[in-house]
Design a protein around this motif. Structure first.
Motif, PDB file in Angstrom:
ATOM      1  N   GLN A   1      21.458  12.660  52.130  1.00 13.93           N
ATOM      2  CA  GLN A   1      21.629  13.601  51.019  1.00 13.93           C
ATOM      3  C   GLN A   1      20.592  13.307  49.951  1.00 13.93           C
ATOM      4  OE1 GLN A   1      25.590  14.170  49.638  1.00 13.93           O
ATOM      5  NE2 GLN A   1      24.941  15.337  47.870  1.00 13.93           N
ATOM      6  N   GLN A   2      19.938  14.375  49.502  1.00 11.24           N
ATOM      7  CA  GLN A   2      18.931  14.223  48.451  1.00 11.24           C
ATOM      8  C   GLN A   2      19.597  13.861  47.134  1.00 11.24           C
ATOM      9  OE1 GLN A   2      15.334  16.797  47.781  1.00 11.24           O
ATOM     10  NE2 GLN A   2      16.669  17.586  46.202  1.00 11.24           N
ATOM     11  N   ASN A   3      19.040  12.885  46.463  1.00  6.64           N
ATOM     12  CA  ASN A   3      19.496  12.520  45.134  1.00  6.64           C
ATOM     13  C   ASN A   3      18.692  13.362  44.144  1.00  6.64           C
ATOM     14  OD1 ASN A   3      19.954  11.351  42.640  1.00  6.64           O
ATOM     15  ND2 ASN A   3      19.842   9.255  43.396  1.00  6.64           N
TER      16      ASN A   3
ATOM     17  N   PRO B   1      13.303  11.270  43.755  1.00  9.90           N
ATOM     18  CA  PRO B   1      12.666  11.802  44.964  1.00  9.90           C
ATOM     19  C   PRO B   1      12.803  10.847  46.151  1.00  9.90           C
ATOM     20  CG  PRO B   1      11.062  11.584  43.159  1.00  9.90           C
ATOM     21  CD  PRO B   1      12.343  10.979  42.703  1.00  9.90           C
ATOM     22  N   ALA B   2      12.727  11.411  47.353  1.00  9.38           N
ATOM     23  CA  ALA B   2      12.739  10.599  48.570  1.00  9.38           C
ATOM     24  C   ALA B   2      11.430   9.817  48.650  1.00  9.38           C
ATOM     25  CB  ALA B   2      12.905  11.504  49.780  1.00  9.38           C
TER      26      ALA B   2
ATOM     27  N   LEU C   1      16.091  20.445  57.131  1.00 11.81           N
ATOM     28  CA  LEU C   1      16.952  20.466  55.954  1.00 11.81           C
ATOM     29  C   LEU C   1      18.305  21.061  56.321  1.00 11.81           C
ATOM     30  CD1 LEU C   1      14.522  21.777  53.186  1.00 11.81           C
ATOM     31  CD2 LEU C   1      15.024  19.413  53.817  1.00 11.81           C
TER      32      LEU C   1
ATOM     33  N   THR D   1      10.430  15.824  47.059  1.00 15.04           N
ATOM     34  CA  THR D   1      11.605  16.550  46.587  1.00 15.04           C
ATOM     35  C   THR D   1      11.767  17.813  47.414  1.00 15.04           C
ATOM     36  OG1 THR D   1      11.182  15.734  44.352  1.00 15.04           O
ATOM     37  CG2 THR D   1      12.710  17.570  44.564  1.00 15.04           C
ATOM     38  N   PHE D   2      13.003  18.116  47.790  1.00 14.61           N
ATOM     39  CA  PHE D   2      13.322  19.329  48.533  1.00 14.61           C
ATOM     40  C   PHE D   2      14.071  20.274  47.598  1.00 14.61           C
ATOM     41  CE2 PHE D   2      13.455  15.679  51.419  1.00 14.61           C
ATOM     42  CZ  PHE D   2      12.418  16.016  52.257  1.00 14.61           C
ATOM     43  N   LYS D   3      13.538  21.484  47.440  1.00  7.37           N
ATOM     44  CA  LYS D   3      14.171  22.484  46.577  1.00  7.37           C
ATOM     45  C   LYS D   3      14.576  23.671  47.438  1.00  7.37           C
ATOM     46  CE  LYS D   3      11.246  21.232  42.667  1.00  7.37           C
ATOM     47  NZ  LYS D   3      10.203  21.696  41.754  1.00  7.37           N
TER      48      LYS D   3
ATOM     49  N   SER E   1      20.417  18.133  52.123  1.00  4.72           N
ATOM     50  CA  SER E   1      20.212  16.902  52.887  1.00  4.72           C
ATOM     51  C   SER E   1      19.002  17.092  53.787  1.00  4.72           C
ATOM     52  CB  SER E   1      21.443  16.583  53.756  1.00  4.72           C
ATOM     53  OG  SER E   1      22.574  16.357  52.957  1.00  4.72           O
ATOM     54  N   TYR E   2      18.405  15.974  54.190  1.00  2.09           N
ATOM     55  CA  TYR E   2      17.245  16.056  55.079  1.00  2.09           C
ATOM     56  C   TYR E   2      17.378  15.045  56.206  1.00  2.09           C
ATOM     57  CZ  TYR E   2      15.443  11.895  52.672  1.00  2.09           C
ATOM     58  OH  TYR E   2      15.294  10.642  52.139  1.00  2.09           O
TER      59      TYR E   2
END
Length: 98
Positions: free
Chosen positions: A4-6, A10-11, A23, A83-85, A93-94
């Protein structure tokens, strides 16, 4: 394994640069869980004249199978991380492709 993206962090770039990710997110309109095809993670522009200009983007779109809304997907890569937007989405999540 889905990560899960925080939203506030950033990852790690070292883990994702030059790789492809899938994603997963929940559509805000209909609560359908949506999975994307693999998306490439671009490298930051190391020849940029400043850190602000080093960001690089990969942009795609996907239709929700539940309600047909089009979600915009953006992979933003900088020296600070990735970062995933996703538009109109909850809990992005990725997963890194093998």
């Amino acid at each position: 394994m889905w990560i899960q993206q925080n939203p506030s962090s950033p990852a790690p770039l070292a883990d994702l640069q030059g790789r492809a990710v899938g994603l997963k997110f929940e559509c805000e309109q209909c609560n359908t869980e949506v999975f994307t095809d693999l998306i490439g993670v671009p490298a930051p522009n190391e020849h940029a004249d400043s850190v602000e200009h080093a960001e690089n983007h990969e942009i795609e779109e996907i239709k929700c199978p539940g309600c047909e809304i089009t979600h915009s997907l953006e992979v933003e890569s900088s020296f600070d991380g990735v970062t995933f937007k996703v538009s109109d989405a909850k809990e992005v999540s990725y997963q890194v492709a093998q």
